[in-house]
Write a protein that holds these residues in place. Structure first.
Motif, PDB file in Angstrom:
ATOM      1  N   LEU A 150      97.588  65.534  -2.050  1.00 40.13           N
ATOM      2  CA  LEU A 150      97.713  65.785  -0.617  1.00 40.13           C
ATOM      3  C   LEU A 150      96.686  66.788  -0.119  1.00 40.13           C
ATOM      4  CD1 LEU A 150     101.593  65.901  -0.139  1.00 40.13           C
ATOM      5  CD2 LEU A 150     100.027  64.005   0.245  1.00 40.13           C
ATOM      6  N   SER A 151      96.446  67.842  -0.883  1.00 39.30           N
ATOM      7  CA  SER A 151      95.499  68.866  -0.448  1.00 39.30           C
ATOM      8  C   SER A 151      94.090  68.300  -0.326  1.00 39.30           C
ATOM      9  CB  SER A 151      95.521  70.049  -1.422  1.00 39.30           C
ATOM     10  OG  SER A 151      95.128  69.623  -2.726  1.00 39.30           O
ATOM     11  N   LYS A 152      93.680  67.426  -1.251  1.00 38.65           N
ATOM     12  CA  LYS A 152      92.338  66.852  -1.180  1.00 38.65           C
ATOM     13  C   LYS A 152      92.238  65.767  -0.113  1.00 38.65           C
ATOM     14  CE  LYS A 152      90.830  68.066  -5.799  1.00 38.65           C
ATOM     15  NZ  LYS A 152      90.215  67.621  -7.056  1.00 38.65           N
ATOM     16  N   LEU A 153      93.329  65.077   0.151  1.00 39.85           N
ATOM     17  CA  LEU A 153      93.318  64.119   1.254  1.00 39.85           C
ATOM     18  C   LEU A 153      93.157  64.830   2.589  1.00 39.85           C
ATOM     19  CD1 LEU A 153      96.083  61.545   0.229  1.00 39.85           C
ATOM     20  CD2 LEU A 153      93.604  61.268   0.140  1.00 39.85           C
ATOM     21  N   VAL A 154      93.773  65.984   2.722  1.00 42.56           N
ATOM     22  CA  VAL A 154      93.606  66.775   3.947  1.00 42.56           C
ATOM     23  C   VAL A 154      92.149  67.200   4.102  1.00 42.56           C
ATOM     24  CG1 VAL A 154      94.216  68.944   5.075  1.00 42.56           C
ATOM     25  CG2 VAL A 154      95.985  67.545   4.025  1.00 42.56           C
ATOM     26  N   GLN A 155      91.511  67.585   3.001  1.00 41.66           N
ATOM     27  CA  GLN A 155      90.103  67.963   3.061  1.00 41.66           C
ATOM     28  C   GLN A 155      89.210  66.791   3.468  1.00 41.66           C
ATOM     29  OE1 GLN A 155      89.121  69.675  -0.739  1.00 41.66           O
ATOM     30  NE2 GLN A 155      90.705  71.246  -0.601  1.00 41.66           N
ATOM     31  N   LEU A 156      89.629  65.578   3.150  1.00 34.60           N
ATOM     32  CA  LEU A 156      88.855  64.393   3.546  1.00 34.60           C
ATOM     33  C   LEU A 156      89.051  64.029   5.011  1.00 34.60           C
ATOM     34  CD1 LEU A 156      89.392  62.036   0.475  1.00 34.60           C
ATOM     35  CD2 LEU A 156      87.265  63.145   1.149  1.00 34.60           C
ATOM     36  N   GLY A 157      90.020  64.650   5.659  1.00 38.94           N
ATOM     37  CA  GLY A 157      90.269  64.356   7.066  1.00 38.94           C
ATOM     38  C   GLY A 157      91.412  63.394   7.299  1.00 38.94           C
ATOM     39  N   VAL A 158      92.267  63.201   6.313  1.00 39.00           N
ATOM     40  CA  VAL A 158      93.418  62.310   6.469  1.00 39.00           C
ATOM     41  C   VAL A 158      94.479  63.005   7.317  1.00 39.00           C
ATOM     42  CG1 VAL A 158      95.229  61.039   5.275  1.00 39.00           C
ATOM     43  CG2 VAL A 158      92.949  61.214   4.272  1.00 39.00           C
ATOM     44  N   LEU A 189      84.665  52.851  -2.235  1.00 40.33           N
ATOM     45  CA  LEU A 189      84.292  52.772  -0.821  1.00 40.33           C
ATOM     46  C   LEU A 189      82.900  53.353  -0.587  1.00 40.33           C
ATOM     47  CD1 LEU A 189      87.684  53.746   0.864  1.00 40.33           C
ATOM     48  CD2 LEU A 189      86.661  51.470   0.693  1.00 40.33           C
ATOM     49  N   LYS A 190      82.581  54.418  -1.288  1.00 39.65           N
ATOM     50  CA  LYS A 190      81.242  54.997  -1.142  1.00 39.65           C
ATOM     51  C   LYS A 190      80.176  54.075  -1.719  1.00 39.65           C
ATOM     52  CE  LYS A 190      80.321  59.209  -1.429  1.00 39.65           C
ATOM     53  NZ  LYS A 190      80.031  60.580  -1.895  1.00 39.65           N
ATOM     54  N   GLU A 191      80.506  53.385  -2.797  1.00 41.41           N
ATOM     55  CA  GLU A 191      79.524  52.496  -3.416  1.00 41.41           C
ATOM     56  C   GLU A 191      79.177  51.305  -2.532  1.00 41.41           C
ATOM     57  OE1 GLU A 191      81.196  51.443  -7.121  1.00 41.41           O
ATOM     58  OE2 GLU A 191      80.764  53.374  -8.100  1.00 41.41           O
ATOM     59  N   ILE A 192      80.126  50.836  -1.730  1.00 43.42           N
ATOM     60  CA  ILE A 192      79.822  49.690  -0.863  1.00 43.42           C
ATOM     61  C   ILE A 192      79.175  50.116   0.442  1.00 43.42           C
ATOM     62  CG2 ILE A 192      81.710  48.365  -1.862  1.00 43.42           C
ATOM     63  CD1 ILE A 192      83.321  48.860   0.663  1.00 43.42           C
ATOM     64  N   ASP A 195      80.541  55.429   4.983  1.00 44.08           N
ATOM     65  CA  ASP A 195      80.138  56.826   5.177  1.00 44.08           C
ATOM     66  C   ASP A 195      81.289  57.772   4.839  1.00 44.08           C
ATOM     67  OD1 ASP A 195      79.665  59.274   7.401  1.00 44.08           O
ATOM     68  OD2 ASP A 195      77.863  58.540   6.404  1.00 44.08           O
ATOM     69  N   ASP A 196      80.923  58.960   4.348  1.00 43.26           N
ATOM     70  CA  ASP A 196      81.942  59.939   3.956  1.00 43.26           C
ATOM     71  C   ASP A 196      82.844  60.329   5.125  1.00 43.26           C
ATOM     72  OD1 ASP A 196      80.768  59.822   1.522  1.00 43.26           O
ATOM     73  OD2 ASP A 196      79.768  61.768   1.627  1.00 43.26           O
ATOM     74  N   SER A 197      82.285  60.366   6.316  1.00 44.19           N
ATOM     75  CA  SER A 197      83.071  60.767   7.484  1.00 44.19           C
ATOM     76  C   SER A 197      84.124  59.738   7.865  1.00 44.19           C
ATOM     77  CB  SER A 197      82.141  61.017   8.675  1.00 44.19           C
ATOM     78  OG  SER A 197      81.420  59.838   9.004  1.00 44.19           O
ATOM     79  N   ALA A 235      80.092  47.203   5.008  1.00 42.31           N
ATOM     80  CA  ALA A 235      80.526  48.602   5.145  1.00 42.31           C
ATOM     81  C   ALA A 235      81.045  48.875   6.553  1.00 42.31           C
ATOM     82  CB  ALA A 235      79.367  49.534   4.811  1.00 42.31           C
ATOM     83  N   SER A 236      80.369  48.317   7.554  1.00 43.90           N
ATOM     84  CA  SER A 236      80.811  48.503   8.938  1.00 43.90           C
ATOM     85  C   SER A 236      82.139  47.809   9.191  1.00 43.90           C
ATOM     86  CB  SER A 236      79.748  47.969   9.899  1.00 43.90           C
ATOM     87  OG  SER A 236      80.182  48.074  11.238  1.00 43.90           O
ATOM     88  N   MET A 237      82.323  46.628   8.602  1.00 44.75           N
ATOM     89  CA  MET A 237      83.571  45.897   8.787  1.00 44.75           C
ATOM     90  C   MET A 237      84.743  46.631   8.140  1.00 44.75           C
ATOM     91  SD  MET A 237      82.045  42.089   8.074  1.00 44.75           S
ATOM     92  CE  MET A 237      83.634  41.281   7.949  1.00 44.75           C
ATOM     93  N   VAL A 238      84.536  47.186   6.954  1.00 44.92           N
ATOM     94  CA  VAL A 238      85.604  47.933   6.282  1.00 44.92           C
ATOM     95  C   VAL A 238      85.953  49.191   7.071  1.00 44.92           C
ATOM     96  CG1 VAL A 238      86.218  49.200   4.184  1.00 44.92           C
ATOM     97  CG2 VAL A 238      85.025  47.000   4.024  1.00 44.92           C
ATOM     98  N   SER A 239      84.949  49.844   7.650  1.00 48.38           N
ATOM     99  CA  SER A 239      85.208  51.042   8.454  1.00 48.38           C
ATOM    100  C   SER A 239      85.933  50.694   9.744  1.00 48.38           C
ATOM    101  CB  SER A 239      83.891  51.754   8.765  1.00 48.38           C
ATOM    102  OG  SER A 239      83.238  52.162   7.582  1.00 48.38           O
ATOM    103  N   GLY A 240      85.584  49.550  10.348  1.00 49.69           N
ATOM    104  CA  GLY A 240      86.219  49.157  11.606  1.00 49.69           C
ATOM    105  C   GLY A 240      87.578  48.515  11.432  1.00 49.69           C
ATOM    106  N   ALA A 241      87.818  47.889  10.293  1.00 46.83           N
ATOM    107  CA  ALA A 241      89.105  47.244  10.012  1.00 46.83           C
ATOM    108  C   ALA A 241      89.559  47.671   8.622  1.00 46.83           C
ATOM    109  CB  ALA A 241      88.986  45.728  10.109  1.00 46.83           C
ATOM    110  N   PRO A 242      90.216  48.822   8.484  1.00 39.65           N
ATOM    111  CA  PRO A 242      90.590  49.342   7.153  1.00 39.65           C
ATOM    112  C   PRO A 242      91.467  48.407   6.336  1.00 39.65           C
ATOM    113  CG  PRO A 242      90.794  51.053   8.836  1.00 39.65           C
ATOM    114  CD  PRO A 242      90.549  49.776   9.564  1.00 39.65           C
TER     115      PRO A 242
END
Length: 411
Positions: A150-158, A189-192, A195-197, A235-242
Motif C-alpha cells: 500500500l505504501s508504494k502504491l501511494v507513492q506511485l499515485g494510486v 507496463l513500463k516495457e510496453i 509512462d511512469d506518470s 501504450a496509449s490504448m492501455v493508458s486510455g483504457a486500463p
C-alpha cells in the motif's frame, strides 16, 4: 500374631511413599479389626474353634503382607525413575545442550526482559509504541504504515480512497506482495511503453490488472501488434483504457470485427477509431448499437454520413442518447442547420448544449446568426463551439466580453 502383623504393617507404612500412606493406614486398620474378632456360637464349642480362627487370621495377614510388599516395590521403582531423571537433567545442564530445563535459564543475562524495571523520565518520554493494526477497518489508510504494498502504491499515485469504495478491492490489495505480485506487472507496463506518470491512474481504474498473469498480458499485447497497432498506439490504448488488457484475445478480436462490419470501415480506419477511443474495446456494445440506430432513424443521417462523423469524432458512438438528440434538435430545428453542415462539422454534436445555446442566442440578438456558407457573414459551426469566450466575442460576435456576460445573465 495380630500384634506382629500390626508392627509389620507399620514398618511397611514407613517405607511407602506419600502417595500410598493412606492405603497403608487402611490395611493397618483392617488388621486391628481382625484382632477384635468375636467368635460366634459355632466357635465356642469343641476343640477346633481356636485353630480355625488362627488359620483365618493367618491367611488375611499373609494377603496384607503380600500387598504391602508390592507397594514397596512400586515405591522403589518410582524412586529409581525420579533419581535417573534428576541425573539426566544434571548431565544436560553440565553439557550445555539446547534442551535445558526452563528453570536453568539465566534471566539475569537477558536484556530488556524486566517489565517492572525502573527507567528515567527522559527514557519514558522517548518511548514510542507503534499504533495497533486494526483487525477490521473501512479505510485502507489504517494499513498503509504497516503494508509495503500500500505504501508504494501511494507513492506511485494510486488513489486508495477510490479503491476502498469498491467491493473486495481493499482486502485484495492487502493480500498482495509487492515484490512477487505488484512489481512484475509494473515492469511489464513500463516495457510496453506506458509512462511512469500513468501507472497510478491505471491501477486506480483497474486494480485487477495486478492479479492478471503476465503471460496472458503479453499475449494480448502481441495480438494487438499482430493487427498492425504500433507500440506507441498500444501504450496509449492501455493508458486510455486500463481494462483493455483484462480481456481475452477472442473478445478483442470480436470487438474489432464488430466495428469493421457494422460501420463498413476498412482495417486501417478501424484501427484509427479504436486507437483514438480504446474504450470501444472495453465498454458495452448496446450503447454503440443504440446510438447508431438513433443517428439513422431518429436523426435521419445516411450510412455514409454516419461513417464520416464516426471517423472524425469516435465519441459519438458512446455519447449520451438524450444529449445527442437535444443538440441535434436545437441545431436542425432552431438554428436551421441542414444535415450536410452537421456532417461536415460533427464536433458540434460533441459540444456542450448550453454553450451552443448561449452563443447562438447572443449572435441572434446581435443579428449575426448566419450559418449558410452561401450567404455573407457566414459563421461556421466549428468556430461557434471551439473558440474560447474571449476570442468568440472579439472575432465572431464583434462585441466585448462584458456585453456577452451581461447577456448571459438575462437568459
Amino acid at each position: 500374631m495380630a500384634s506382629s502383623c500390626v508392627q509389620q504393617c507399620l514398618r511397611h507404612t514407613l517405607r511407602l511413599p506419600l502417595t500410598t500412606c493412606t492405603q497403608a493406614r487402611h490395611f493397618c486398620a483392617v488388621a486391628r479389626r481382625a484382632m477384635k474378632i468375636v467368635p460366634g456360637p459355632e466357635c465356642t464349642t469343641g476343640t477346633g474353634t481356636k485353630p480355625l480362627s488362627r488359620h483365618i487370621l493367618k491367611q488375611r495377614t499373609q494377603s496384607y503382607s503380600d500387598l504391602s510388599d508390592r507397594r514397596e516395590e512400586d515405591s522403589k521403582s518410582l524412586s529409581r525413575r525420579d533419581m535417573s531423571h534428576s541425573i539426566h537433567l544434571i548431565r544436560m545442564k553440565d553439557a550445555g545442550t539446547p534442551h535445558e530445563h526452563p528453570t536453568s535459564l539465566d534471566l539475569d543475562a537477558a536484556v530488556g526482559l524486566y517489565a517492572l524495571e525502573e527507567i528515567s523520565d527522559e527514557e519514558a518520554v522517548s518511548l514510542t509504541l507503534p499504533p495497533p493494526i486494526p483487525a477490521l477497518s473501512s479505510s485502507l489508510r489504517d494499513y498503509v504504515d504497516n503494508s509495503e504494498t500500500l505504501s508504494k502504491l501511494v507513492q506511485l499515485g494510486v488513489n486508495l480512497w477510490k479503491l476502498e469504495q469498491r467491493r473486495s478491492v481493499g482486502s485484495m490489495l492487502l493480500r498482495l506482495d509487492f515484490n512477487t505480485d505488484v512489481a512484475p506487472r509494473l515492469l511489464f507496463l513500463k516495457e510496453i511503453g506506458v509512462d511512469d506518470s500513468r501507472l497510478g491512474h491505471i491501477i486506480t481504474c483497474n486494480p485487477f490488472i495486478l492479479t492478471e498473469d503476465v503471460e496472458n498480458l503479453q499475449t494480448r499485447v502481441n495480438y494487438l501488434k499482430s493487427k498492425k497497432f504500433t507500440a506507441e498506439a498500444v501504450a496509449s490504448m492501455v493508458s486510455g483504457a486500463p481494462y483493455l488488457l483484462n480481456f481475452s484475445v477472442k473478445r478483442l478480436d470480436n470487438r474489432l470485427g464488430f466495428y469493421q462490419q457494422q460501420l463498413g470501415l476498412s482495417a486501417s480506419n478501424t484501427r484509427s477509431i479504436v486507437a483514438r477511443l480504446p474504450r470501444l474495446l472495453c465498454g458495452s456494445l448496446e450503447t454503440v448499437k443504440e446510438n447508431l440506430k438513433v443517428c439513422e432513424i431518429e436523426l435521419g443521417f445516411k450510412a455514409n454520413e454516419i461513417q464520416h462523423m464516426v471517423l472524425v469524432v469516435p465519441k459519438l458512438l458512446t455519447a449520451n442518447k438524450r444529449k445527442l438528440t437535444q443538440i441535434f434538435d436545437f441545431l436542425h430545428n432552431t438554428m436551421k442547420v441542414p444535415h450536410q453542415l452537421i456532417t461536415k462539422f460533427p464536433q458540434v454534436l460533441n459540444s456542450k448544449f448550453l454553450r451552443i445555446q448561449e452563443r447562438h442566442l447572443f449572435l441572434q440578438y446581435l443579428g449575426k446568426a448566419q450559418y449558410d456558407p452561401a450567404q455573407p457573414n457566414y459563421i461556421s459551426l466549428h468556430r461557434l463551439v471551439s473558440l474560447p469566450d474571449e476570442t468568440f466575442c472579439n472575432q465572431v460576435a464583434l462585441a466585448s466580453r462584458k456585453d456577452f456576460a451581461l447577456f448571459q445573465k438575462t437568459l
